[in-house]
Design a protein around this motif. Structure first.
Motif, PDB file in Angstrom:
ATOM      1  N   ALA A   1       7.419  -1.119  -1.471  1.00 12.80           N
ATOM      2  CA  ALA A   1       6.333  -1.753  -0.254  1.00 12.80           C
ATOM      3  C   ALA A   1       5.568   0.244  -0.524  1.00 12.80           C
ATOM      4  CB  ALA A   1       7.130  -1.258   1.180  1.00 12.80           C
ATOM      5  N   ALA A   2       6.343   1.124  -0.288  1.00 14.51           N
ATOM      6  CA  ALA A   2       5.685   2.627  -0.776  1.00 14.51           C
ATOM      7  C   ALA A   2       4.616   3.134  -2.004  1.00 14.51           C
ATOM      8  CB  ALA A   2       6.399   3.463  -0.309  1.00 14.51           C
ATOM      9  N   LEU A   3       5.141   2.036  -3.019  1.00  7.72           N
ATOM     10  CA  LEU A   3       4.513   2.077  -3.978  1.00  7.72           C
ATOM     11  C   LEU A   3       3.226   1.463  -4.298  1.00  7.72           C
ATOM     12  CD1 LEU A   3       7.540   2.848  -6.761  1.00  7.72           C
ATOM     13  CD2 LEU A   3       6.215   4.828  -5.899  1.00  7.72           C
ATOM     14  N   VAL A   4       3.781   0.191  -3.466  1.00  5.20           N
ATOM     15  CA  VAL A   4       2.604  -0.976  -3.530  1.00  5.20           C
ATOM     16  C   VAL A   4       1.388  -0.009  -2.412  1.00  5.20           C
ATOM     17  CG1 VAL A   4       1.772  -2.825  -3.688  1.00  5.20           C
ATOM     18  CG2 VAL A   4       3.765  -2.353  -5.021  1.00  5.20           C
ATOM     19  N   GLU A   5       1.912   0.540  -1.566  1.00  6.05           N
ATOM     20  CA  GLU A   5       0.991   0.485  -0.769  1.00  6.05           C
ATOM     21  C   GLU A   5       0.473  -0.107   0.315  1.00  6.05           C
ATOM     22  OE1 GLU A   5      -1.672   3.230  -1.858  1.00  6.05           O
ATOM     23  OE2 GLU A   5      -0.481   4.949  -1.400  1.00  6.05           O
ATOM     24  N   LEU A   6       1.637  -1.114   0.108  1.00  2.00           N
ATOM     25  CA  LEU A   6       1.816  -2.415   1.594  1.00  2.00           C
ATOM     26  C   LEU A   6       1.699  -1.894   3.190  1.00  2.00           C
ATOM     27  CD1 LEU A   6       4.332  -4.693  -0.040  1.00  2.00           C
ATOM     28  CD2 LEU A   6       2.332  -4.715  -0.912  1.00  2.00           C
ATOM     29  N   ALA A   7       0.503  -2.260   3.583  1.00  2.00           N
ATOM     30  CA  ALA A   7       0.140  -2.666   4.818  1.00  2.00           C
ATOM     31  C   ALA A   7       1.905  -2.992   5.957  1.00  2.00           C
ATOM     32  CB  ALA A   7      -1.230  -2.966   6.129  1.00  2.00           C
TER      33      ALA A   7
END
Length: 320
Positions: free
Chosen positions: A240-246
């Motif tokens: 989630a952090a690497l894809v930068e999911l809201a």
């Protein structure tokens, strides 16, 4: 020879004159396959080489332990594990078989896709549903009757006191861990009864089929159930952090499928611990990529603050 072909050649069986991959593709006939004979994926890590090949019956994963690590389960241990594995209609437990040379092979699957392909990608589809099913499966595994398996106090691929473990720890001490490091330092020892654990429960060993299949199992044993949970959850937080999911409901769906966790604060600390361990491993074994700032994480100085922010969001949701 292609890079993939070269890595496949590293799996050559002594005295046979051909690779195990060829045997998988051609059913042991000895025929020489074109272009490495159906190799579709190759994942060359510091401890094992994993490949996936196309066979007449489907896609099959194979894994060769580079070090002949005695901590991995042997054929007897895998047999003891099979006897207690849950029969879950929603998730398949795919246990490998071992050849005389130590090559592990898994049953044929309809696709070479792994859950990590979706977790670390933009198009996640029904990842939430799959994670909920995997959480339910892991709860059944942890409730399985005891088996004649080794006690696991450390990952099987990174035994305590080994040279690799010392190298990872040295890199980890240099990381600017911040709140992640403080949370990991506060983990209390496991004092419960050991249960059957997978040992490397991750998106990288879950086949992304209609009925998810859990691969791996050579690291299984008796240990702390929260470490199984933390390994998978740390991957979801990292992805989630690497894809930068809201917004990422996958982690909470996984926990919802698992059920009540009695030590939520300890689980949060174990997730922090795994995030730091993985960051140290990536820094140690991918130095060229990290130094160039390549890849999605851009090196530990860039990755750690982002990981901490997403971990804090996860911690708030779990302990609320």
């Amino acid at each position: 020879m292609t890079e993939a072909a070269g890595r496949t050649a590293d799996l050559a069986e002594s005295g046979t004159g051909r690779t195990p991959v060829e045997g998988l593709v051609h059913g042991g006939t000895g025929r020489t396959p074109p272009a490495v004979g159906g190799l579709v994926r190759s994942m060359d890590g510091p401890f094992v080489l994993r490949v996936c090949v196309r066979t007449p019956s489907g896609y099959r994963w194979a894994e060769q332990d580079k070090q002949r690590n005695p901590c991995y389960l042997d054929a007897r241990g895998l047999g003891a594990l099979r006897a207690v594995l849950p029969q879950d209609a929603a998730v398949l437990a795919a246990v490998p078989t071992l050849s005389a040379s130590g090559l592990a092979t898994w049953p044929a699957l309809p696709t070479p896709a792994l859950l990590c392909d979706r977790a670390y990608g933009a198009g996640r589809g029904d990842l939430e549903r799959v994670c909920r099913a995997l959480g339910g499966f892991l709860a059944l595994l942890h409730a399985a009757p005891p088996a004649d398996l080794p006690r696991r106090s450390a990952p099987a691929w990174l035994p305590e006191g080994s040279q690799a473990a010392r190298e990872v720890e040295a890199v980890r001490r240099r990381l600017k861990g911040g709140r992640l490091a403080r949370a990991a330092a506060g983990i209390t020892p496991f004092t419960g009864d050991p249960v059957v654990v997978h040992g490397r429960f991750s998106t990288g060993v879950c086949a992304d089929t209609d009925r998810p299949a859990v691969l791996g199992w050579r690291e299984a044993g008796l240990g702390d159930p929260l470490r199984d949970l933390a390994f998978f959850l740390a991957e979801l937080v990292e992805a989630a952090a690497l894809v930068e999911l809201a917004d990422d409901p996958a982690a909470m769906a996984f926990l919802d499928g698992y059920g009540a966790v009695p030590e939520a604060d300890r689980l949060v600390g174990l997730v922090a611990d795994r995030l730091l361990e993985h960051c140290a491993q990536s820094t140690l074994w991918r130095p060229a990529r990290q130094a160039a700032g390549g890849g999605p994480d851009g090196g530990p100085d860039v990755a750690l603050p982002r990981l901490e922010a997403y971990w804090r969001r996860f911690a708030t949701a779990v302990t609320a």
